[in-house]
Write a protein that holds these residues in place. Structure first.
Motif, mmCIF file in Angstrom:
data_model
loop_
_atom_site.group_PDB
_atom_site.id
_atom_site.type_symbol
_atom_site.label_atom_id
_atom_site.label_comp_id
_atom_site.label_asym_id
_atom_site.label_seq_id
_atom_site.Cartn_x
_atom_site.Cartn_y
_atom_site.Cartn_z
ATOM 1 N N MET A 78 0.853 -1.186 0.000
ATOM 2 C CA MET A 78 0.000 0.000 0.000
ATOM 3 C C MET A 78 0.889 1.236 0.000
ATOM 4 O O MET A 78 1.972 1.235 0.604
ATOM 5 N N ASN A 79 0.439 2.291 -0.688
ATOM 6 C CA ASN A 79 1.224 3.526 -0.701
ATOM 7 C C ASN A 79 0.542 4.645 0.083
ATOM 8 O O ASN A 79 -0.543 4.471 0.648
ATOM 9 N N THR A 80 1.180 5.802 0.115
ATOM 10 C CA THR A 80 0.704 6.915 0.937
ATOM 11 C C THR A 80 -0.558 7.564 0.386
ATOM 12 O O THR A 80 -1.147 8.424 1.053
ATOM 13 N N GLN A 81 -1.006 7.171 -0.797
ATOM 14 C CA GLN A 81 -2.256 7.669 -1.354
ATOM 15 C C GLN A 81 -3.422 6.707 -1.084
ATOM 16 O O GLN A 81 -4.556 6.988 -1.458
ATOM 17 N N GLY A 82 -3.121 5.580 -0.427
ATOM 18 C CA GLY A 82 -4.157 4.591 -0.166
ATOM 19 C C GLY A 82 -4.410 3.667 -1.333
ATOM 20 O O GLY A 82 -5.482 3.062 -1.425
ATOM 21 N N LEU A 83 -3.444 3.527 -2.234
ATOM 22 C CA LEU A 83 -3.548 2.549 -3.318
ATOM 23 C C LEU A 83 -2.998 1.222 -2.825
ATOM 24 O O LEU A 83 -1.922 1.172 -2.212
ATOM 25 N N SER A 84 -3.730 0.144 -3.097
ATOM 26 C CA SER A 84 -3.307 -1.197 -2.713
ATOM 27 C C SER A 84 -3.159 -2.064 -3.960
ATOM 28 O O SER A 84 -4.024 -2.046 -4.837
ATOM 29 N N VAL A 85 -2.070 -2.827 -4.024
ATOM 30 C CA VAL A 85 -1.820 -3.725 -5.146
ATOM 31 C C VAL A 85 -1.313 -5.049 -4.602
ATOM 32 O O VAL A 85 -0.452 -5.080 -3.718
ATOM 33 N N LEU A 107 7.295 -8.725 -14.903
ATOM 34 C CA LEU A 107 6.151 -9.054 -14.056
ATOM 35 C C LEU A 107 6.460 -8.877 -12.569
ATOM 36 O O LEU A 107 5.620 -8.383 -11.808
ATOM 37 N N VAL A 108 7.643 -9.291 -12.147
ATOM 38 C CA VAL A 108 7.982 -9.235 -10.723
ATOM 39 C C VAL A 108 8.127 -7.813 -10.206
ATOM 40 O O VAL A 108 8.180 -7.591 -9.002
ATOM 41 N N ASP A 109 8.170 -6.827 -11.108
ATOM 42 C CA ASP A 109 8.298 -5.422 -10.692
ATOM 43 C C ASP A 109 6.962 -4.691 -10.709
ATOM 44 O O ASP A 109 6.911 -3.492 -10.404
ATOM 45 N N PHE A 110 5.882 -5.387 -11.065
ATOM 46 C CA PHE A 110 4.587 -4.716 -11.254
ATOM 47 C C PHE A 110 4.119 -4.024 -9.979
ATOM 48 O O PHE A 110 3.705 -2.855 -10.002
ATOM 49 N N VAL A 111 4.139 -4.728 -8.849
ATOM 50 C CA VAL A 111 3.632 -4.150 -7.602
ATOM 51 C C VAL A 111 4.464 -2.939 -7.199
ATOM 52 O O VAL A 111 3.921 -1.886 -6.835
ATOM 53 N N THR A 112 5.783 -3.068 -7.274
ATOM 54 C CA THR A 112 6.668 -1.953 -6.914
ATOM 55 C C THR A 112 6.426 -0.745 -7.812
ATOM 56 O O THR A 112 6.350 0.394 -7.327
ATOM 57 N N TRP A 113 6.292 -0.991 -9.118
ATOM 58 C CA TRP A 113 6.042 0.105 -10.058
ATOM 59 C C TRP A 113 4.705 0.788 -9.782
ATOM 60 O O TRP A 113 4.626 2.023 -9.700
ATOM 61 N N SER A 120 -4.042 6.062 -7.632
ATOM 62 C CA SER A 120 -5.430 5.606 -7.669
ATOM 63 C C SER A 120 -5.572 4.493 -8.694
ATOM 64 O O SER A 120 -4.676 4.254 -9.515
ATOM 65 N N VAL A 121 -6.730 3.825 -8.654
ATOM 66 C CA VAL A 121 -7.045 2.820 -9.666
ATOM 67 C C VAL A 121 -7.035 3.445 -11.051
ATOM 68 O O VAL A 121 -6.540 2.853 -12.024
ATOM 69 N N ALA A 122 -7.569 4.654 -11.171
ATOM 70 C CA ALA A 122 -7.595 5.346 -12.465
ATOM 71 C C ALA A 122 -6.185 5.559 -13.005
ATOM 72 O O ALA A 122 -5.944 5.417 -14.214
ATOM 73 N N ASP A 123 -5.238 5.885 -12.121
ATOM 74 C CA ASP A 123 -3.842 6.066 -12.547
ATOM 75 C C ASP A 123 -3.275 4.771 -13.116
ATOM 76 O O ASP A 123 -2.547 4.782 -14.119
ATOM 77 N N VAL A 124 -3.571 3.658 -12.469
ATOM 78 C CA VAL A 124 -3.067 2.362 -12.933
ATOM 79 C C VAL A 124 -3.638 2.043 -14.312
ATOM 80 O O VAL A 124 -2.916 1.634 -15.230
ATOM 81 N N LYS A 125 -4.929 2.241 -14.473
ATOM 82 C CA LYS A 125 -5.576 1.960 -15.760
ATOM 83 C C LYS A 125 -4.978 2.828 -16.866
ATOM 84 O O LYS A 125 -4.700 2.341 -17.972
ATOM 85 N N ASN A 157 -12.553 2.160 -5.307
ATOM 86 C CA ASN A 157 -12.495 1.617 -6.666
ATOM 87 C C ASN A 157 -11.701 0.318 -6.665
ATOM 88 O O ASN A 157 -10.735 0.167 -5.900
ATOM 89 N N SER A 158 -12.087 -0.619 -7.534
ATOM 90 C CA SER A 158 -11.467 -1.936 -7.519
ATOM 91 C C SER A 158 -11.435 -2.521 -8.926
ATOM 92 O O SER A 158 -12.448 -2.545 -9.621
ATOM 93 N N ILE A 159 -10.249 -2.999 -9.342
ATOM 94 C CA ILE A 159 -10.092 -3.658 -10.630
ATOM 95 C C ILE A 159 -9.229 -4.897 -10.467
ATOM 96 O O ILE A 159 -8.568 -5.096 -9.440
ATOM 97 N N VAL A 160 -9.249 -5.751 -11.485
ATOM 98 C CA VAL A 160 -8.337 -6.891 -11.571
ATOM 99 C C VAL A 160 -7.597 -6.787 -12.897
ATOM 100 O O VAL A 160 -8.214 -6.627 -13.955
ATOM 101 N N VAL A 161 -6.281 -6.836 -12.846
ATOM 102 C CA VAL A 161 -5.433 -6.776 -14.037
ATOM 103 C C VAL A 161 -4.954 -8.185 -14.358
ATOM 104 O O VAL A 161 -4.280 -8.822 -13.544
#
Length: 343
Positions: A78-85, A107-113, A120-125, A157-161
């Motif tokens: 989780m980061n300081t903006q409240g985004l969880s991955v 792939l192994v760097d996805f969570v860190t990135w 936010s979820v919108a940023d990830v999308k 907000n919630s998504i699955v990648v």
């Protein structure tokens, strides 16, 4: 074998929304997981195919998470903006080809990135669809760990990648639950097979000239799958979360999250298999984490210790903690009240 879910609601005291994410980590090999902190402004580099340099980025946000197999591999956080991955196992996942090595994200760097660059979820999308990032399979470790990613934010907000048939898929997550195989759309469809479930006890029925009543409370949930398979855990988490008494603040949501995680816990030795080399594999719940995306508190407990340990991102000294793996204490595993009772 992992289970992930999101609990949302409105705090009745201050009329603001809250979001709490629970996640369990199951695996058949000791992951040696530790807490890892990264600060805003840190630089990271990923790899492209053929060992070429891949995506390079500098983190915008500080974040904390749990590692697996290596201090460099973050599998939840989780980061300081409240985004969880989170990174969850998905057998059969296949990834797109890389056309621009400088945009390649292993792939192994996805969570860190994602935690370092998205708020936010919108940023990830946006980042995944605008062509600036190309996720690919990565090295041997990634080939052994086919993954998909549940993503949640503080706004609920919630998504699955997922990556299937060599394509990126971003699914809105209407039930806020994710497990493993099959892919997410099929997991959702399967929920309809349990539409008869209810939190209310079944009513007595008459057969012939005699009336028959359920043999105790809980009959409305009879038929809820109780095994450890991904579809069973998906159904169990979705329906129990839906029918649990609503909570009115994030503190109570954190408590509820740990109770829901109890229902998908896999004791060591109860889920066994055999790998390609004929060796026994024993999946079990190595740890469970609950992230309050509103108050920015991460709470975790490990298999050998039922006590919960928490970290507040609001007061964490990122500069002092960054890059230093921290093992969660193995003891004490209980709090002795003897002296208090006799004083």
């Amino acid at each position: 074998m992992c289970t992930d879910f999101l609990i949302t609601g409105t705090d009745s005291r201050v009329s603001t929304s809250f979001a709490v994410n629970g996640r369990s980590m199951e695996f058949g090999r000791d992951l040696n997981s530790q807490l890892m902190v990264h600060a805003a402004g840190e630089g990271f580099k990923s790899k492209a195919p053929d060992n070429q340099p891949g995506l390079a980025w500098k983190s915008t946000y500080g974040f904390i998470g749990l590692t697996a197999l290596s201090d460099a591999v973050l599998v939840d956080g989780m980061n300081t903006q409240g985004l969880s991955v989170g990174a969850l196992w998905l057998p059969g996942a296949t990834y797109p080809k890389v056309s621009q090595p400088s945009q390649a994200l292993a792939l192994v760097d996805f969570v860190t990135w994602a935690l370092g660059t998205c708020g936010s979820v919108a940023d990830v999308k946006t980042a995944l669809t605008n062509g600036s990032v190309q996720v690919w399979e990565g090295d041997l470790l990634a080939k052994l760990l086919p993954l998909h990613f549940p993503v949640h934010d503080a706004a609920g907000n919630s998504i699955v990648v997922e990556f299937t048939d060599g394509k990126l898929n971003i699914y809105e997550n209407p039930v806020g639950v994710c497990t493993n195989n099959p892919p997410f759309p099929q997991q959702l469809e399967n929920l309809g097979n349990y539409a008869n479930l209810s939190p209310w006890d079944a009513k007595p029925t008459e057969l012939g000239t005699q009336k028959f009543s359920p043999s105790g409370h809980g009959s409305g949930m009879r038929g809820l799958p109780g095994d450890s398979t991904p579809p069973a855990r998906f159904v169990r988490a979705a329906y129990l979360k839906q029918y649990a008494q609503p909570v009115s603040n994030s503190t109570d949501a954190t408590t509820l999250a740990f109770h829901l995680l109890n229902t998908v816990d896999i004791p060591l030795g109860t889920s066994r298999g055999t790998d390609k080399l004929g060796k026994d594999t024993v999946d079990y719940t190595q740890w469970a984490v609950v992230k309050d995306l509103t108050t920015l508190t991460l709470s975790v407990r490990f298999y050998g210790n039922p006590l919960v340990y928490s970290v507040s991102l609001n007061t964490l000294d990122f500069s002092g903690a960054a890059g230093k793996p921290f093992p969660v204490p193995a003891s004490p595993n209980s709090i002795d009240l003897t002296a208090k009772l006799s004083s």
